[in-house]
Design a protein around this motif. Structure first.
Motif, PDB file in Angstrom:
ATOM      1  N   UNK A  14       1.861  -9.107  12.645  1.00 40.67           N
ATOM      2  CA  UNK A  14       2.445  -8.801  13.951  1.00 40.67           C
ATOM      3  C   UNK A  14       2.631 -10.018  14.866  1.00 40.67           C
ATOM      4  N   UNK A  15       2.477 -11.219  14.312  1.00 35.70           N
ATOM      5  CA  UNK A  15       2.834 -12.394  15.121  1.00 35.70           C
ATOM      6  C   UNK A  15       4.301 -12.269  15.513  1.00 35.70           C
ATOM      7  N   UNK A  16       5.111 -11.836  14.561  1.00 37.70           N
ATOM      8  CA  UNK A  16       6.463 -11.376  14.877  1.00 37.70           C
ATOM      9  C   UNK A  16       6.744 -10.175  13.995  1.00 37.70           C
ATOM     10  N   UNK A  21      12.694  -9.915  14.803  1.00 39.89           N
ATOM     11  CA  UNK A  21      13.548 -10.798  14.012  1.00 39.89           C
ATOM     12  C   UNK A  21      15.008 -10.381  14.071  1.00 39.89           C
ATOM     13  N   UNK A  22      15.271  -9.115  14.328  1.00 36.14           N
ATOM     14  CA  UNK A  22      16.654  -8.645  14.442  1.00 36.14           C
ATOM     15  C   UNK A  22      17.252  -8.976  15.812  1.00 36.14           C
ATOM     16  N   UNK A  23      16.402  -9.223  16.795  1.00 36.75           N
ATOM     17  CA  UNK A  23      16.870  -9.420  18.170  1.00 36.75           C
ATOM     18  C   UNK A  23      17.113 -10.871  18.562  1.00 36.75           C
ATOM     19  N   UNK A  24      16.561 -11.815  17.794  1.00 41.93           N
ATOM     20  CA  UNK A  24      16.754 -13.225  18.135  1.00 41.93           C
ATOM     21  C   UNK A  24      16.448 -14.103  16.929  1.00 41.93           C
ATOM     22  N   UNK A  25      17.002 -15.311  16.948  1.00 44.25           N
ATOM     23  CA  UNK A  25      16.729 -16.299  15.899  1.00 44.25           C
ATOM     24  C   UNK A  25      15.277 -16.755  16.035  1.00 44.25           C
ATOM     25  N   UNK A  26      14.609 -16.928  14.886  1.00 44.76           N
ATOM     26  CA  UNK A  26      13.235 -17.423  14.896  1.00 44.76           C
ATOM     27  C   UNK A  26      13.006 -18.201  13.611  1.00 44.76           C
ATOM     28  N   UNK A  35      11.409 -22.482  16.657  1.00 47.66           N
ATOM     29  CA  UNK A  35      12.741 -22.525  17.258  1.00 47.66           C
ATOM     30  C   UNK A  35      13.122 -21.067  17.494  1.00 47.66           C
ATOM     31  N   UNK A  36      13.432 -20.757  18.754  1.00 51.71           N
ATOM     32  CA  UNK A  36      13.626 -19.372  19.179  1.00 51.71           C
ATOM     33  C   UNK A  36      14.992 -19.233  19.844  1.00 51.71           C
ATOM     34  N   UNK A  37      15.697 -18.157  19.499  1.00 55.13           N
ATOM     35  CA  UNK A  37      16.970 -17.894  20.154  1.00 55.13           C
ATOM     36  C   UNK A  37      16.788 -17.767  21.655  1.00 55.13           C
ATOM     37  N   UNK A  38      17.686 -18.385  22.391  1.00 56.26           N
ATOM     38  CA  UNK A  38      17.585 -18.412  23.850  1.00 56.26           C
ATOM     39  C   UNK A  38      18.223 -17.151  24.437  1.00 56.26           C
ATOM     40  N   UNK A  39      17.457 -16.057  24.382  1.00 61.11           N
ATOM     41  CA  UNK A  39      17.888 -14.814  25.020  1.00 61.11           C
ATOM     42  C   UNK A  39      16.661 -14.094  25.569  1.00 61.11           C
TER      43      UNK A  39
END
Length: 94
Positions: A14-16, A21-26, A35-39
């Motif tokens: 559950x760290x992610x 993972x469907x909602x943003x780049x990781x 590196x995380x999607x900027x949203x």
């Protein structure tokens, strides 16, 4: 796509989540750099994991140091052990 960068230590399950993972780049990298999607979803995830925000240059420097250490360790291995593995390669963050 724009990205955010942070350092956060994974605690395992559950760290992610698959939903996250469907909602943003990781993507995870050496030195606990993410590196995380900027949203909105990416920002919420960084907060959830108590991520410490970094600039791209700061994050890249952490990854570079980790890769350099791994390369030095590989270089120090006896030749017989090197035949069973590959030297770590440099990583360029998005």
């Amino acid at each position: 796509m724009a990205y955010k960068y942070c350092v956060a230590e994974s605690w395992g399950k559950d760290f992610f989540t698959a939903r996250e993972r469907m909602n943003f780049h990781l993507s995870g990298h050496p030195g606990n750099v993410w590196v995380v999607g900027d949203n909105l979803y990416g920002a919420k995830w960084i907060k959830k994991v108590n991520g410490v925000s970094k600039t791209k240059d700061e994050a890249q420097a952490i990854v570079d140091a980790e890769v350099s250490a791994a390369q030095a360790a590989w270089d120090a291995l006896p030749e017989a052990q090197k035949q069973n593995s590959q030297r770590p390669t440099n990583i360029t963050l998005k």
